[in-house]
Design a protein around this motif. Structure first.
Motif, PDB file in Angstrom:
ATOM      1  N   GLN A  19     -30.713  10.799   4.094  1.00 26.86           N
ATOM      2  CA  GLN A  19     -30.391  10.449   5.467  1.00 26.86           C
ATOM      3  C   GLN A  19     -31.583   9.759   6.119  1.00 26.86           C
ATOM      4  OE1 GLN A  19     -29.468  14.107   7.662  1.00 26.86           O
ATOM      5  NE2 GLN A  19     -30.607  15.281   6.164  1.00 26.86           N
ATOM      6  N   ILE A  20     -31.280   8.970   7.138  1.00 25.97           N
ATOM      7  CA  ILE A  20     -32.320   8.208   7.835  1.00 25.97           C
ATOM      8  C   ILE A  20     -32.274   8.547   9.319  1.00 25.97           C
ATOM      9  CG2 ILE A  20     -33.179   5.910   8.437  1.00 25.97           C
ATOM     10  CD1 ILE A  20     -31.901   4.857   5.856  1.00 25.97           C
ATOM     11  N   VAL A  21     -33.433   8.872   9.871  1.00 23.19           N
ATOM     12  CA  VAL A  21     -33.553   9.137  11.301  1.00 23.19           C
ATOM     13  C   VAL A  21     -34.076   7.880  11.995  1.00 23.19           C
ATOM     14  CG1 VAL A  21     -34.749  10.487  13.059  1.00 23.19           C
ATOM     15  CG2 VAL A  21     -33.948  11.606  10.971  1.00 23.19           C
ATOM     16  N   ILE A  22     -33.396   7.468  13.056  1.00 22.90           N
ATOM     17  CA  ILE A  22     -33.839   6.317  13.848  1.00 22.90           C
ATOM     18  C   ILE A  22     -34.318   6.833  15.201  1.00 22.90           C
ATOM     19  CG2 ILE A  22     -33.206   4.100  14.869  1.00 22.90           C
ATOM     20  CD1 ILE A  22     -31.068   3.812  12.725  1.00 22.90           C
ATOM     21  N   LEU A  23     -35.599   6.614  15.492  1.00 22.32           N
ATOM     22  CA  LEU A  23     -36.206   7.067  16.737  1.00 22.32           C
ATOM     23  C   LEU A  23     -36.221   5.942  17.773  1.00 22.32           C
ATOM     24  CD1 LEU A  23     -39.298   9.025  15.326  1.00 22.32           C
ATOM     25  CD2 LEU A  23     -37.031   9.925  15.905  1.00 22.32           C
ATOM     26  N   THR A  24     -36.076   6.320  19.045  1.00 20.80           N
ATOM     27  CA  THR A  24     -36.058   5.351  20.137  1.00 20.80           C
ATOM     28  C   THR A  24     -37.181   5.626  21.126  1.00 20.80           C
ATOM     29  OG1 THR A  24     -33.655   5.182  19.992  1.00 20.80           O
ATOM     30  CG2 THR A  24     -34.676   4.340  21.992  1.00 20.80           C
ATOM     31  N   TYR A  25     -37.870   4.548  21.506  1.00 25.01           N
ATOM     32  CA  TYR A  25     -38.860   4.581  22.581  1.00 25.01           C
ATOM     33  C   TYR A  25     -38.496   3.513  23.612  1.00 25.01           C
ATOM     34  CZ  TYR A  25     -41.755   7.187  19.216  1.00 25.01           C
ATOM     35  OH  TYR A  25     -42.233   8.119  18.314  1.00 25.01           O
ATOM     36  N   VAL A  66     -23.806  -1.508  15.429  1.00 24.61           N
ATOM     37  CA  VAL A  66     -23.907  -1.076  16.824  1.00 24.61           C
ATOM     38  C   VAL A  66     -24.649   0.264  16.841  1.00 24.61           C
ATOM     39  CG1 VAL A  66     -22.651  -0.458  18.912  1.00 24.61           C
ATOM     40  CG2 VAL A  66     -21.742  -2.238  17.393  1.00 24.61           C
ATOM     41  N   LEU A  67     -25.764   0.312  17.577  1.00 16.74           N
ATOM     42  CA  LEU A  67     -26.583   1.520  17.622  1.00 16.74           C
ATOM     43  C   LEU A  67     -26.365   2.247  18.942  1.00 16.74           C
ATOM     44  CD1 LEU A  67     -27.978  -0.429  15.502  1.00 16.74           C
ATOM     45  CD2 LEU A  67     -30.029   0.917  15.918  1.00 16.74           C
ATOM     46  N   THR A  68     -26.087   3.525  18.836  1.00 13.92           N
ATOM     47  CA  THR A  68     -25.855   4.354  20.007  1.00 13.92           C
ATOM     48  C   THR A  68     -26.984   5.371  20.128  1.00 13.92           C
ATOM     49  OG1 THR A  68     -24.263   5.847  21.061  1.00 13.92           O
ATOM     50  CG2 THR A  68     -24.396   5.919  18.661  1.00 13.92           C
ATOM     51  N   GLN A  69     -26.799   6.404  20.933  1.00 16.89           N
ATOM     52  CA  GLN A  69     -27.740   7.525  20.994  1.00 16.89           C
ATOM     53  C   GLN A  69     -26.982   8.781  20.618  1.00 16.89           C
ATOM     54  OE1 GLN A  69     -30.814   7.147  21.326  1.00 16.89           O
ATOM     55  NE2 GLN A  69     -31.351   5.594  22.830  1.00 16.89           N
ATOM     56  N   ASP A  70     -27.567   9.616  19.812  1.00 15.81           N
ATOM     57  CA  ASP A  70     -26.950  10.888  19.469  1.00 15.81           C
ATOM     58  C   ASP A  70     -28.055  11.865  19.102  1.00 15.81           C
ATOM     59  OD1 ASP A  70     -25.629  13.049  17.981  1.00 15.81           O
ATOM     60  OD2 ASP A  70     -23.852  11.796  18.189  1.00 15.81           O
ATOM     61  N   ARG A  71     -28.103  12.991  19.814  1.00 14.61           N
ATOM     62  CA  ARG A  71     -29.185  13.950  19.617  1.00 14.61           C
ATOM     63  C   ARG A  71     -28.817  15.041  18.626  1.00 14.61           C
ATOM     64  NH1 ARG A  71     -32.958  14.036  23.626  1.00 14.61           N
ATOM     65  NH2 ARG A  71     -33.189  16.280  23.469  1.00 14.61           N
ATOM     66  N   THR A  72     -27.744  14.837  17.849  1.00 20.86           N
ATOM     67  CA  THR A  72     -27.286  15.940  17.000  1.00 20.86           C
ATOM     68  C   THR A  72     -27.293  15.647  15.512  1.00 20.86           C
ATOM     69  OG1 THR A  72     -24.963  15.240  17.225  1.00 20.86           O
ATOM     70  CG2 THR A  72     -25.807  16.823  18.842  1.00 20.86           C
ATOM     71  N   GLN A  73     -27.449  14.384  15.098  1.00 22.89           N
ATOM     72  CA  GLN A  73     -27.433  14.148  13.664  1.00 22.89           C
ATOM     73  C   GLN A  73     -28.166  12.875  13.274  1.00 22.89           C
ATOM     74  OE1 GLN A  73     -22.883  13.466  13.610  1.00 22.89           O
ATOM     75  NE2 GLN A  73     -23.608  12.258  11.880  1.00 22.89           N
ATOM     76  N   ALA A  74     -28.564  12.833  12.005  1.00 23.52           N
ATOM     77  CA  ALA A  74     -29.199  11.654  11.434  1.00 23.52           C
ATOM     78  C   ALA A  74     -28.118  10.771  10.805  1.00 23.52           C
ATOM     79  CB  ALA A  74     -30.235  12.081  10.404  1.00 23.52           C
ATOM     80  N   ASN A  75     -28.532   9.709  10.119  1.00 20.53           N
ATOM     81  CA  ASN A  75     -27.589   8.763   9.523  1.00 20.53           C
ATOM     82  C   ASN A  75     -27.497   8.947   8.020  1.00 20.53           C
ATOM     83  OD1 ASN A  75     -26.965   6.832  11.910  1.00 20.53           O
ATOM     84  ND2 ASN A  75     -29.185   7.044  11.940  1.00 20.53           N
ATOM     85  N   PRO A  76     -26.327   9.344   7.506  1.00 24.12           N
ATOM     86  CA  PRO A  76     -26.156   9.486   6.059  1.00 24.12           C
ATOM     87  C   PRO A  76     -25.605   8.187   5.465  1.00 24.12           C
ATOM     88  CG  PRO A  76     -24.243  10.364   7.166  1.00 24.12           C
ATOM     89  CD  PRO A  76     -25.162   9.838   8.254  1.00 24.12           C
ATOM     90  N   TYR A  77     -25.486   8.150   4.148  1.00 27.31           N
ATOM     91  CA  TYR A  77     -24.815   7.026   3.498  1.00 27.31           C
ATOM     92  C   TYR A  77     -23.419   6.840   4.096  1.00 27.31           C
ATOM     93  CZ  TYR A  77     -28.060   6.278  -0.437  1.00 27.31           C
ATOM     94  OH  TYR A  77     -29.140   5.957  -1.218  1.00 27.31           O
ATOM     95  N   ASN A  78     -22.997   5.575   4.176  1.00 25.43           N
ATOM     96  CA  ASN A  78     -21.654   5.212   4.645  1.00 25.43           C
ATOM     97  C   ASN A  78     -21.386   5.620   6.087  1.00 25.43           C
ATOM     98  OD1 ASN A  78     -21.017   4.076   2.150  1.00 25.43           O
ATOM     99  ND2 ASN A  78     -20.138   5.979   1.365  1.00 25.43           N
ATOM    100  N   VAL A  79     -22.442   5.798   6.882  1.00 23.05           N
ATOM    101  CA  VAL A  79     -22.241   6.030   8.305  1.00 23.05           C
ATOM    102  C   VAL A  79     -21.502   4.822   8.887  1.00 23.05           C
ATOM    103  CG1 VAL A  79     -24.458   4.979   8.957  1.00 23.05           C
ATOM    104  CG2 VAL A  79     -23.396   6.697  10.453  1.00 23.05           C
TER     105      VAL A  79
END
Length: 327
Positions: free
Chosen positions: A50-56, A260-273
């Motif tokens: 899984q990949i975590v995308i952080l936002t600043y 399209v990138l949204t915000q979600d504080r509950t999960q990371a990105n798995p394959y085939n997201v």
């Protein structure tokens, strides 16, 4: 009198049970934070597949308004974040590489993969964030508000500045809409510019056809700027406030946006997201020190009871900060 006398021991036993139950609850409440802290110490910060995308947003020491604490990290705080990632063996990926990897099982996701993104095109990205990122040789992506970069007087990166920065292989730019980053308060609720808007003069919500025209024009204006200054169209857009209707996303596909990138504080990105619902975690605020960053990452990438425990801990820390913002 006998009946009353015989009931006295029973009443005493009942009272004792109540007291023991109360003490047990109090002991549990006291020990829960200790238990959570022990779990945090023992559990390593490792995740796979899984990949975590952080936002600043802003990276600055200048925070004249209380709202800035929710949208800004200091340069030292940002450096601490990157040091934390480096010391804990994180693999910092470029966004474009991450998006392609998530859609292709032939590409391996390295353990502890993370992406660094920034919203709005604020000047502090170039002034403060990029120099620190270069020290670590970490790639990053800035999402540009097209109209703000055309019309602002120094607060946002200008398009010539964006074009110059884009020459750096560690820096990439994507869309954050042309001018759909506003909200309107009406009829007791918030209308996002990515949704049909409430129109005060007409006292009704924007029609579907008018909404479609407005959004498609916004996309076209943003794409025109990317063509003019970067010599390419864009295929990736970050939602303002992380919010949009399905119709906005459908119109985005029409305009050429594949991701399209949204915000979600509950999960990371798995394959085939779902490529039109890429999750990001906003850590660009004064409350997120490295301890909280660790909690957030563990919460995103864990599952089952641990997932809930970490997010409970995050919520508790948020409440504490609301009462004692100096901490």
């Amino acid at each position: 009198m006998k009946i009353m006398t015989n009931n006295v021991p029973l009443l005493r036993k009942t009272n004792l049970k109540g007291k023991f139950a109360f003490l047990f609850i109090i002991a549990g409440l006291i020990s829960l934070p200790i238990l959570i802290s022990l779990i945090q110490l023992v559990l390593p910060l490792n995740y796979t597949q899984q990949i975590v995308i952080l936002t600043y947003h802003r990276v600055s020491n200048n925070m004249p308004d209380p709202w800035d604490t929710r949208e800004t990290v200091t340069p030292q705080q940002f450096r601490d974040h990157l040091t934390f990632l480096q010391q804990h063996g994180f693999h910092v990926m470029a966004l474009d590489e991450a998006l392609a990897t998530l859609q292709n099982h032939q590409k391996a996701i390295l353990p502890n993969s993370v992406v660094l993104t920034f919203d709005d095109g604020d000047q502090t990205y170039a002034e403060n964030a990029v120099p620190i990122l270069k020290e670590f040789q970490y790639p990053s992506t800035e999402f540009i508000l097209g109209n703000a970069s055309l019309t602002s007087h120094g607060d946002y990166l200008s398009w010539p500045e964006i074009r110059e920065l884009a020459k750096d292989p560690l820096v990439t730019f994507h869309s954050h809409t042309f001018d759909a980053h506003s909200t309107i308060q009406a009829q007791g609720k918030t209308f996002f510019a990515t949704d049909p808007l409430y129109l005060p003069p007409e006292a009704h919500v924007e029609s579907e056809s008018a909404y479609n025209r407005r959004i498609l024009l916004d996309f076209q204006q943003e794409q025109d700027l990317f063509e003019k200054y970067l010599g390419r169209s864009d295929n990736t857009i970050a939602l303002p406030y992380g919010h949009a209707t399905q119709s906005f996303i459908s119109l985005g596909k029409t305009a050429g946006y594949s991701y399209v990138l949204t915000q979600d504080r509950t999960q990371a990105n798995p394959y085939n997201v779902d490529p039109t619902h890429i999750y990001r975690l906003d850590v660009g605020n004064i409350i997120t020190n490295t301890n909280r960053l660790s909690l957030l990452l563990k919460g995103l990438t864990s599952s089952g009871p641990l997932h809930d425990i970490f997010w409970l801990r995050v919520k508790v820390s948020q409440i504490f900060f609301d009462f004692y913002p100096q901490f």
